[in-house]
Design a protein around this motif. Sequence first.
Motif: not given
Length: 533
Positions: A439-456
């Motif tokens: 749909a045209g979005a740029t997506v960055k991934e994380a495999a667990e909650g702690g990494a997700g917080i750091a990614l955000v």
Amino acid sequence: MLSLLAASSNASYAPHGASMAWQPELLWAHVAGDAILALAYFSIALGLAMLIRRRPDFAFGWMFRCFAFFIMAGGLLHVLSIVTLWHPIHGVVAVLKALTAVASIATAVALWQLMSRVISLPSRAQLAAANAELEVLIKERDAAFEELRAHSQQRQELEAALLQSQKLEAIGQLTGGIAHDFNNLLQAVAGNLELIARKPDDIDRVVGWSASALNAVERGRALTGQLLAFSSKQRVDLSSVRLVELVGGVKDLLERAVAPLAQVRVERIDPSLNVEVDPLQLELALLNLAFNARDAMPEGGTLTVSAERRSGTVAADLPAGDYVALTLADTGVGMSPEVRARAADPFFTTKGPGKGTGMGLAMAMGVMRQSGGSLAIESEEGRGAAITLYLRVATSQPRRVVGDDARSDARVNLAGCTIALVDDDEQVRGSLRDTLTSAGATVKEAAEGGAGIALVRSLRPDLLIVDFAMPGLTGAEVVRQMREEFPDLPVVLVTGFAESATLDAVTGPQVAVLWKPFEAQELLRKVSGLLHR
């Protein structure tokens, strides 16, 4: 009596002491003896009087009163004996002796009458023997109670073991049935995907194969809905629902559920009937009842769906009020009274291992209770069954959704949007990533909650998509921390099962919940709706 009293005043009589005047020591010996006897008599009479007064419960108290009166009269006679030594009042003495004689006769008669009863009283040895026998009886009773208690405990242990055995049997039936159904679903999905992979250029057949795979996914959604209906923590969103539209929307599913042997007939439903229920849960309940009806009609038949308004006391477990009775009646084999009594019990099934979970009616009953309604079963062997769902009449009109394109194929454009995707399942994460990037979005991934917080924190995305159930930090905990740091960050919380209390704590205007399984278009609509508010 009068002559005696008159004679007592006659001074011609000589006192008794006159004859002992020449021996004073004999005179005083009589005085001392009578005085001691009088005191002894008075003391005994006083003691009996005190005993009777302090112990009114004595069985023979009246006898003690007679003795006290008799002894008191005897004491008075001894006092008068002293007086007559100097004063000749013999008439008074005669009257007192007459009264004493009457009292003595009455006391003697009463004593002889009482003698048999007194003799029959148990002796000390007899009382001791009776006490010993009573102690033996008490010990025997205590031993019997202990034996009864031991038997009761043993019975409770046996009942607990039986209940555990029944639970294990029910779990075995449940897992066997679910494994059988899910294997069928997986086979349908895998088979159709394999066909698509072999002939991706055959567009017409690919569309059919994909539709068949999606239909299997829909059946899997219904099956998981059975499981979720038993959890008191499952979210139930009650709303006003137009019944005619809900039944019309689920009619195709019901027809596929009973095909090919049976058919579905929907009687006219009053368009004004609005009920308060979770529409998804009610659809799942109707689908499960349709599956039960199909199994009850192995030779074919008809499943009839009807609805009518009822008022008053419509069921024993419901308060009086206004309800809608939604009935599904089949022409199948019916139920015996024993089966009908247990039909709504969780895991109870008359089907063989691997052929049923015993959760259809129980799931429907759970939905009705959570919605403030009830379920009734009418059935006889050989005459089919009628399952009636009692739904509360809604007090408000259903909300109209204008321009609802839930099934629309319109494309969503997410060009220029940056999305943080957090999910511990690599395959699910890959599917979501491809859907969003297409749909045209740029997506960055994380495999667990702690990494997700750091990614955000490092990416500062336009939107966060996070799975609820993850090892370590759950999706709800990730959302809670991110809301504190980035209160305006839109979030899509993806879940297949979550506790209502946990969801309620993190949901809000900027948080949308997406329930698995879902279609790609539904994900894109959720994301687009949050980004373009």
